[in-house]
Design a protein around this motif. Structure first.
Motif, PDB file in Angstrom:
ATOM      1  N   PRO A 341      30.252  36.102  39.964  1.00 57.44           N
ATOM      2  CA  PRO A 341      31.167  36.052  41.115  1.00 57.44           C
ATOM      3  C   PRO A 341      30.772  34.987  42.124  1.00 57.44           C
ATOM      4  O   PRO A 341      29.625  34.935  42.578  1.00 57.44           O
ATOM      5  CB  PRO A 341      31.046  37.464  41.714  1.00 57.44           C
ATOM      6  N   GLY A 342      31.713  34.119  42.458  1.00 58.32           N
ATOM      7  CA  GLY A 342      31.511  33.113  43.495  1.00 58.32           C
ATOM      8  C   GLY A 342      30.778  31.863  43.064  1.00 58.32           C
ATOM      9  O   GLY A 342      30.627  30.938  43.875  1.00 58.32           O
ATOM     10  N   LEU A 343      30.315  31.778  41.803  1.00 62.90           N
ATOM     11  CA  LEU A 343      29.506  30.633  41.397  1.00 62.90           C
ATOM     12  C   LEU A 343      30.288  29.324  41.460  1.00 62.90           C
ATOM     13  O   LEU A 343      29.850  28.341  42.061  1.00 62.90           O
ATOM     14  CB  LEU A 343      28.942  30.835  39.987  1.00 62.90           C
ATOM     15  N   LEU A 344      31.459  29.302  40.841  1.00 65.39           N
ATOM     16  CA  LEU A 344      32.233  28.060  40.782  1.00 65.39           C
ATOM     17  C   LEU A 344      32.617  27.591  42.188  1.00 65.39           C
ATOM     18  O   LEU A 344      32.490  26.403  42.519  1.00 65.39           O
ATOM     19  CB  LEU A 344      33.477  28.275  39.925  1.00 65.39           C
ATOM     20  N   ASP A 345      33.030  28.521  43.038  1.00 64.47           N
ATOM     21  CA  ASP A 345      33.411  28.144  44.406  1.00 64.47           C
ATOM     22  C   ASP A 345      32.199  27.650  45.193  1.00 64.47           C
ATOM     23  O   ASP A 345      32.310  26.711  45.994  1.00 64.47           O
ATOM     24  CB  ASP A 345      34.042  29.337  45.119  1.00 64.47           C
ATOM     25  N   ALA A 346      31.039  28.275  44.993  1.00 59.08           N
ATOM     26  CA  ALA A 346      29.835  27.859  45.717  1.00 59.08           C
ATOM     27  C   ALA A 346      29.424  26.446  45.325  1.00 59.08           C
ATOM     28  O   ALA A 346      29.018  25.639  46.179  1.00 59.08           O
ATOM     29  CB  ALA A 346      28.693  28.835  45.452  1.00 59.08           C
ATOM     30  N   CYS A 347      29.519  26.138  44.036  1.00 59.33           N
ATOM     31  CA  CYS A 347      29.151  24.795  43.577  1.00 59.33           C
ATOM     32  C   CYS A 347      30.119  23.749  44.115  1.00 59.33           C
ATOM     33  O   CYS A 347      29.709  22.663  44.541  1.00 59.33           O
ATOM     34  CB  CYS A 347      29.110  24.761  42.052  1.00 59.33           C
ATOM     35  N   TRP A 348      31.406  24.066  44.104  1.00 59.61           N
ATOM     36  CA  TRP A 348      32.407  23.123  44.622  1.00 59.61           C
ATOM     37  C   TRP A 348      32.195  22.892  46.114  1.00 59.61           C
ATOM     38  O   TRP A 348      32.254  21.756  46.595  1.00 59.61           O
ATOM     39  CB  TRP A 348      33.805  23.639  44.345  1.00 59.61           C
ATOM     40  N   ALA A 349      31.900  23.960  46.853  1.00 59.26           N
ATOM     41  CA  ALA A 349      31.698  23.842  48.291  1.00 59.26           C
ATOM     42  C   ALA A 349      30.459  23.014  48.622  1.00 59.26           C
ATOM     43  O   ALA A 349      30.405  22.341  49.657  1.00 59.26           O
ATOM     44  CB  ALA A 349      31.571  25.230  48.919  1.00 59.26           C
ATOM     45  N   VAL A 362      32.557  28.141  26.139  1.00 54.71           N
ATOM     46  CA  VAL A 362      33.103  28.413  24.798  1.00 54.71           C
ATOM     47  C   VAL A 362      33.851  29.747  24.777  1.00 54.71           C
ATOM     48  O   VAL A 362      34.341  30.150  23.729  1.00 54.71           O
ATOM     49  CB  VAL A 362      31.987  28.420  23.732  1.00 54.71           C
ATOM     50  N   THR A 363      33.947  30.436  25.926  1.00 51.21           N
ATOM     51  CA  THR A 363      34.604  31.748  25.952  1.00 51.21           C
ATOM     52  C   THR A 363      35.968  31.666  26.631  1.00 51.21           C
ATOM     53  O   THR A 363      36.192  30.848  27.528  1.00 51.21           O
ATOM     54  CB  THR A 363      33.738  32.781  26.693  1.00 51.21           C
ATOM     55  N   LEU A 364      36.872  32.563  26.212  1.00 49.10           N
ATOM     56  CA  LEU A 364      38.208  32.595  26.786  1.00 49.10           C
ATOM     57  C   LEU A 364      38.166  33.006  28.249  1.00 49.10           C
ATOM     58  O   LEU A 364      38.944  32.501  29.076  1.00 49.10           O
ATOM     59  CB  LEU A 364      39.081  33.574  26.001  1.00 49.10           C
ATOM     60  N   GLU A 365      37.258  33.932  28.599  1.00 48.23           N
ATOM     61  CA  GLU A 365      37.179  34.390  29.977  1.00 48.23           C
ATOM     62  C   GLU A 365      36.799  33.249  30.924  1.00 48.23           C
ATOM     63  O   GLU A 365      37.417  33.065  31.986  1.00 48.23           O
ATOM     64  CB  GLU A 365      36.157  35.531  30.089  1.00 48.23           C
ATOM     65  N   SER A 366      35.802  32.471  30.547  1.00 47.44           N
ATOM     66  CA  SER A 366      35.390  31.339  31.386  1.00 47.44           C
ATOM     67  C   SER A 366      36.431  30.226  31.353  1.00 47.44           C
ATOM     68  O   SER A 366      36.633  29.521  32.348  1.00 47.44           O
ATOM     69  CB  SER A 366      34.033  30.809  30.927  1.00 47.44           C
ATOM     70  N   GLU A 367      37.097  30.073  30.216  1.00 45.80           N
ATOM     71  CA  GLU A 367      38.137  29.053  30.123  1.00 45.80           C
ATOM     72  C   GLU A 367      39.262  29.336  31.119  1.00 45.80           C
ATOM     73  O   GLU A 367      39.813  28.413  31.746  1.00 45.80           O
ATOM     74  CB  GLU A 367      38.684  29.015  28.701  1.00 45.80           C
ATOM     75  N   ALA A 368      39.579  30.612  31.317  1.00 47.92           N
ATOM     76  CA  ALA A 368      40.611  30.976  32.290  1.00 47.92           C
ATOM     77  C   ALA A 368      40.172  30.595  33.707  1.00 47.92           C
ATOM     78  O   ALA A 368      40.991  30.137  34.523  1.00 47.92           O
ATOM     79  CB  ALA A 368      40.900  32.468  32.205  1.00 47.92           C
ATOM     80  N   LEU A 369      38.877  30.757  34.000  1.00 50.21           N
ATOM     81  CA  LEU A 369      38.370  30.357  35.307  1.00 50.21           C
ATOM     82  C   LEU A 369      38.501  28.843  35.514  1.00 50.21           C
ATOM     83  O   LEU A 369      38.855  28.386  36.600  1.00 50.21           O
ATOM     84  CB  LEU A 369      36.899  30.767  35.448  1.00 50.21           C
ATOM     85  N   LEU A 370      38.233  28.090  34.467  1.00 49.91           N
ATOM     86  CA  LEU A 370      38.319  26.637  34.578  1.00 49.91           C
ATOM     87  C   LEU A 370      39.771  26.184  34.744  1.00 49.91           C
ATOM     88  O   LEU A 370      40.044  25.224  35.481  1.00 49.91           O
ATOM     89  CB  LEU A 370      37.690  25.972  33.360  1.00 49.91           C
ATOM     90  N   ALA A 371      40.685  26.868  34.072  1.00 51.60           N
ATOM     91  CA  ALA A 371      42.102  26.528  34.243  1.00 51.60           C
ATOM     92  C   ALA A 371      42.533  26.780  35.687  1.00 51.60           C
ATOM     93  O   ALA A 371      43.290  25.988  36.292  1.00 51.60           O
ATOM     94  CB  ALA A 371      42.961  27.341  33.273  1.00 51.60           C
ATOM     95  N   GLY A 372      42.042  27.887  36.280  1.00 49.00           N
ATOM     96  CA  GLY A 372      42.359  28.164  37.678  1.00 49.00           C
ATOM     97  C   GLY A 372      41.759  27.120  38.612  1.00 49.00           C
ATOM     98  O   GLY A 372      42.391  26.707  39.593  1.00 49.00           O
ATOM     99  N   ALA A 373      40.535  26.669  38.312  1.00 52.01           N
ATOM    100  CA  ALA A 373      39.902  25.633  39.134  1.00 52.01           C
ATOM    101  C   ALA A 373      40.694  24.337  39.069  1.00 52.01           C
ATOM    102  O   ALA A 373      40.830  23.623  40.079  1.00 52.01           O
ATOM    103  CB  ALA A 373      38.470  25.410  38.665  1.00 52.01           C
TER     104      ALA A 373
END
Length: 421
Positions: A341-349, A362-373
Motif C-alpha cells: 500500500p502506497g509504494l507506487l505513490d510514495a516513489c512518484w512523490a 509479471v502478475t496481473l494484480e501489479s499490472e492493473a496498478l501500473l495501468a492505473g499509474a
C-alpha cells in the motif's frame, strides 16, 4: 598606460610536492611555503621542508575530511599553505579545500604520480584508466577489468600491490601483468620487474608504501566475460531466483537511462542486479537498494563487491517505510513489492521534475496498478517477452519466459500537484 597590478593571493595556497621534495618545487611554490604562517600537511610532506619555512607546522588529523573546515577556521586571517602529494586536484586534498573555499584558493600543482608512471611506462595517459584505492575498498578495481585495458592503481600503502594481485586472480584476470613503481620522481625511485598476478608470490615482502601499480589486463580463457554495458550474464550474480534476467535487465537499464552523478532507488533489490549495473555505467553514479529480506540484502552486498561497485548502499527493510530519510532520487526502479500500500505513490512523490520511474511486474494484480499509474501520470506501458531455443526431442523449439509488463514515465512540472493553478 600602467598595467593593473595583480591582486593579493588568497590566504590559502595549496602546493603540490613530490618524492623529490624541496628541490623539485618551482620558485612560486617555494615562495608560498616560505611566506606561509601556517603549514598544513601530512607528517611525511612536512618533513620535506627546510628550516627556512618557518611557519607553524600542523599535521592533518585522522579522519582528514571533517578536519578541513575546522583547521581553516582556526587559522583564519593568517597565510596558510597546504601541502599535497603531486597534483592537489587529482584525487587530492585540493577537492576538499575547493569545496570549502571555492575560487578563493591558489593551487600550485606538481606532476602527479600518474604522470610520472605514464612517462616511465610509455603509456599515453588518455588511454589509461586510473583507479584510486586510497581510502577506498580494493573491490572497486573489479569494475575496471577488461581485456587489454591498462590501469594505474593509486596505492593506499605497501600492502596494496598484493591486494591488487589477489583480486585479479579472484576475478579471472590472473594472467594480467603487474609492475610496481615506487617513490616516483625521487632519488629512491624504483620500478619492480613485471610479474603476472598468478605468479605473485604470497610471501613476497611489501615494498615502499609510496607506490603505484601498473596493470595490463589479461583475462583467463575460462573466466566469465563481463562487458561494459548493462546486460551482464546471469551467471555473474549469486541469486536465489530473484533476479531480473539478462535481456529484461538490459532493456530496463536502457529505459532508466543512467547519467553521471545520478542517484537510483532500486526497490525490491532481490539480487541487486539493476543497482549494480546502474553503478557500473559511470564511477560517479550512486544507488540505494531497498530489500526487506536480510539474507537477500547480504547477497546483494556480495554481488556489489564482486562486480566492482562496493559503494552500493543497501537498506534492509520494507518499502515504503524504508524510504524515509533517503536522499531524493533521479530515477526509481520498482522490481518487487508493487502491491504494498502506497509504494507506487510514495516513489512518484519522491521524484523531482525530470526524474524517471520504471516498474516491472509479471502478475496481473501489479499490472492493473501500473495501468492505473499510466492513466494518472502518462508514460509508456510495454510488454517484454523473451524466448530461448531449447531441445524438443531431436529438434529445437522455443521456450517462452514469463512476459514482463513495464511502465515507465518521466516526471515533469506539469505533473506536479497544483501545477495548473
Amino acid at each position: 598606460m600602467t598595467p593593473a597590478r595583480p591582486g593579493p593571493h588568497p590566504a590559502v595556497t595549496v602546493v603540490g610536492i613530490g618524492a623529490d621534495g624541496w628541490p623539485g618545487l618551482t620558485d612560486p611554490a617555494r615562495a608560498a611555503l616560505a611566506e606561509a604562517e601556517i603549514l598544513i600537511g601530512g607528517p611525511r610532506q612536512l618533513e620535506l621542508l627546510p628550516p627556512g619555512c618557518a611557519g607553524e607546522r600542523v599535521a592533518w588529523p585522522s579522519p582528514l575530511r571533517p578536519a578541513v573546515p575546522r583547521l581553516l577556521a582556526a587559522h583564519a586571517g593568517r597565510r596558510i599553505a597546504v601541502l599535497a602529494s603531486g597534483d592537489p586536484m587529482f584525487y587530492g586534498i585540493g577537492r576538499a579545500l575547493a569545496e570549502e573555499r571555492g575560487a578563493a584558493l591558489r593551487v600550485l600543482p606538481h606532476p602527479s604520480s600518474v604522470s610520472y608512471a605514464a612517462g616511465r611506462l610509455g603509456w599515453p595517459l588518455e588511454d589509461v584508466e586510473v583507479v584510486t584505492l586510497v581510502g577506498r575498498p580494493a573491490a572497486r578495481l573489479a569494475a575496471a577489468l577488461h581485456e587489454g585495458r591498462r590501469l594505474l592503481v593509486l596505492s593506499a600503502d605497501a600492502t596494496t600491490p598484493a591486494q591488487v594481485a589477489a583480486l585479479l586472480r579472484d576475478r579471472g584476470f590472473g594472467p594480467s601483468r603487474l609492475r610496481v613503481l615506487e617513490q616516483l620522481g625521487g632519488d629512491r625511485e624504483r620500478t619492480a620487474p613485471p610479474v603476472t598476478a598468478d605468479d605473485w608470490a604470497p610471501d613476497r615482502p611489501p615494498g615502499d608504501p609510496l607506490n603505484i601499480v601498473a596493470v595490463e589486463c589479461r583475462r583467463a580463457p575460462d573466466a566469465l566475460r563481463l562487458g561494459a554495458v548493462p546486460g551482464l550474464p546471469d551467471a555473474a550474480y549469486e541469486h536465489d531466483g530473484q533476479l531480473t534476467k539478462r535481456h529484461i535487465r538490459a532493456a530496463t537499464l536502457a529505459t532508466l537511462a543512467p547519467a553521471p552523478g545520478e542517484l537510483l532507488w532500486d526497490i525490491g533489490g532481490g539480487s541487486g542486479s539493476i543497482a549494480v549495473e546502474w553503478l557500473r555505467t559511470h564511477p560517479s553514479c550512486r544507488a540505494v537498494t531497498v530489500e526487506r529480506d536480510p539474507e537477500r540484502a547480504a547477497r546483494i552486498l556480495r554481488n556489489a563487491e564482486r562486480l566492482g561497485v562496493p559503494g552500493l548502499r543497501i537498506v534492509t527493510g520494507a518499502a515504503p517505510a524504508a524510504l524515509a530519510g533517503l536522499p531524493a532520487p533521479d530515477a526509481v526502479f520498482i522490481g518487487g513489492g508493487l502491491t504494498a500500500p502506497g509504494l507506487l505513490d510514495a516513489c512518484w512523490a519522491a521524484l523531482p521534475p525530470g526524474g524517471r520511474l520504471v516498474a516491472n511486474t509479471v502478475t496481473l494484480e501489479s499490472e492493473a496498478l501500473l495501468a492505473g499509474a499510466r492513466r494518472r501520470h502518462g508514460g509508456e506501458l510495454v510488454r517484454l517477452a523473451v524466448a530461448h531455443a531449447v531441445p524438443v526431442g531431436g529438434f529445437t523449439g522455443w521456450r517462452q519466459a514469463m512476459p514482463v509488463t513495464q511502465w515507465s514515465a518521466h516526471k515533469t512540472a506539469d505533473t506536479l500537484p497544483g501545477a495548473d493553478r
